[in-house]
Design a protein around this motif. Sequence first.
Motif, PDB file in Angstrom:
ATOM      1  N   GLU A  61       0.831  -1.202   0.000  1.00  0.00           N
ATOM      2  CA  GLU A  61       0.000   0.000   0.000  1.00  0.00           C
ATOM      3  C   GLU A  61       0.866   1.252   0.000  1.00  0.00           C
TER       4      GLU A  61
ATOM      5  N   ASP B  96       0.812   5.028  -8.059  1.00  0.00           N
ATOM      6  CA  ASP B  96      -0.138   4.048  -8.596  1.00  0.00           C
ATOM      7  C   ASP B  96      -1.496   4.142  -7.919  1.00  0.00           C
ATOM      8  N   THR B  97      -1.500   4.587  -6.678  1.00  0.00           N
ATOM      9  CA  THR B  97      -2.763   4.825  -5.971  1.00  0.00           C
ATOM     10  C   THR B  97      -2.731   6.216  -5.375  1.00  0.00           C
ATOM     11  N   GLU B  98      -3.908   6.806  -5.217  1.00  0.00           N
ATOM     12  CA  GLU B  98      -3.994   8.128  -4.619  1.00  0.00           C
ATOM     13  C   GLU B  98      -3.836   8.038  -3.111  1.00  0.00           C
TER      14      GLU B  98
ATOM     15  N   TRP C 142      -4.893   8.357   0.457  1.00  0.00           N
ATOM     16  CA  TRP C 142      -6.172   8.402   1.177  1.00  0.00           C
ATOM     17  C   TRP C 142      -5.868   8.672   2.641  1.00  0.00           C
TER      18      TRP C 142
ATOM     19  N   VAL D  23      -5.331  -2.984  -0.509  1.00  0.00           N
ATOM     20  CA  VAL D  23      -4.940  -3.905  -1.574  1.00  0.00           C
ATOM     21  C   VAL D  23      -4.771  -5.289  -0.961  1.00  0.00           C
TER      22      VAL D  23
ATOM     23  N   ASP E 145       2.766   1.630  -3.410  1.00  0.00           N
ATOM     24  CA  ASP E 145       1.853   2.041  -4.478  1.00  0.00           C
ATOM     25  C   ASP E 145       1.543   3.528  -4.389  1.00  0.00           C
ATOM     26  N   GLU E 146       1.362   4.013  -3.176  1.00  0.00           N
ATOM     27  CA  GLU E 146       1.089   5.446  -3.015  1.00  0.00           C
ATOM     28  C   GLU E 146       2.331   6.275  -3.355  1.00  0.00           C
TER      29      GLU E 146
END
Length: 517
Positions: free
Chosen positions: A318, A326-328, A330, A514, A321-322
């Motif tokens: 997680e 790749d992910t916003e 949060w 994820v 990825d941030e």
Amino acid sequence: MPHLQFTILQAIAQQDAYDPSKVDWKAVVDACKLIGVYEKRMAGMIIRAGYHDAMSIDVACRRTTRRSIECGGADGSVLLSSGKTPATNEAKRNESQHRSYVRRVAKAVIPIAQKYNASVADTLAVCAMAVTSTLAGGGGKQAPNMLDLVPLKVGRIDRADANPENSLLPGEATLTELDSYWSARGMTLEEGVTLLGIHALMEVKGCMVASNIRRPAANGRKVTNTYAEKANINVCNPFGAKVDPVADQPKKGSCPRLQMYQLDTRYYLDLATPTVSMSDVKLDVGLVDLDEVTYKDHLKDLACSFSSEPFRKVALKEAKDERSGDTEHWPDGGWLVHNTTGTHWSSSNCQSTARDARTRANCNHMDEWPYTRVDGFMSLAVQAPEQLEDAKPVVDRVAASVKKYVVGTDAKWYADFASAYSKMMSVAAQWSPKAGFATFQECTSYVRSGSRDDSAGYCAACSRPASWQTSQAKARAALAARRRNPGPCPQDCVCANAATLKDFDFSAIACGVVCVP
């Protein structure tokens, strides 16, 4: 397994159908412990979920509505509600987002309830009080199973409709608001202070080892510049001294003795350390904005936040990825999103300003240790009550409650916590007519550990307790008698239908934002 679904009418019908006296509670307790043995972090998550379930109460509704099952309380809805919005799904609320803990607890607890035909609300309450025994305690001992200390009533009715929003204690609460919050829910201020001792399990201490004594540099332990230079702090590096947190996985079994997994009275000793301060702070920032050194330190703390490989892999995935975009980003769930101020403890001048030997020995804070404001207000009640605007009687009661555990024993806090938690899980519950106090030794059939049957009669002395107490006073007396004389059942006899680690899908429980294969 799919979630159980209970509307209000189904919940009312369940009151007549649910018979908790038929449940193999010993098997339920043992299954709950397996969760904590596999992943230490789940203990704190389950205990927190129990609080969120029990104290999500519409106080005004309870005063005016006869059928108070509509008003919230310990009904399993924190795990069972499944709507698309925070109003209809408690798992989607901000306070439920931190490390996806509600979803993880649901995936662990609901299968136990289904396997043993217990209500989810009961199973959550039982797990929360039993899983403490999987944690380290004070004085180098194991923390107790809270079910061995006080009676717990079972027979709670499940409900899948979400409990009311905005009904938990705000992180910014003053001591006056703390008092009002608990009294409105049938609890005392002193019980509230006792329950807050569970903050000893929060992850704010990162990779701090549960000892003030410096030990050999196993697992790459060292004092780093993340902490105050003069503080007597021992820090574990889960990746090893020469491993890059960005490129590698943490070492298997690393950092087994962390303060965040030790359940004792250290929280109150921390509150009594006279180095508290409050300031404006923005703690919730995206990982993309962190410099490389801070980001690597963050990955180390993430790895220490979990003890098992699947949970660690998910947390690191997680974060990476941030970081990569790749992910916003949060916002981390809980008080960090809402609070514009933070509470900090510092190790600066701690040794010289501490007021007694026990607090001096406890002087091992990180240089920047963020916490909720309500913790800070409780600390000021002990250290500088003149800075608080609350009425003196309230401040004095909080200070007395904190000091009781500063000078007292871990055993005293364990007993008080077990009593307060048991009460909290009961004050707003709706009950089956067959509700009562389990011994938590209930089992239909016993076998010797490792055996499939008891044809040799080894466990013949073990039998399902015949008594089913409906009186708390009688249940308390029976529990005391059982502590004095546990009975003739050999300790290595287990429930024939006891769960094993294979009964749990820990890869699914570990899933957060994820999943990692």
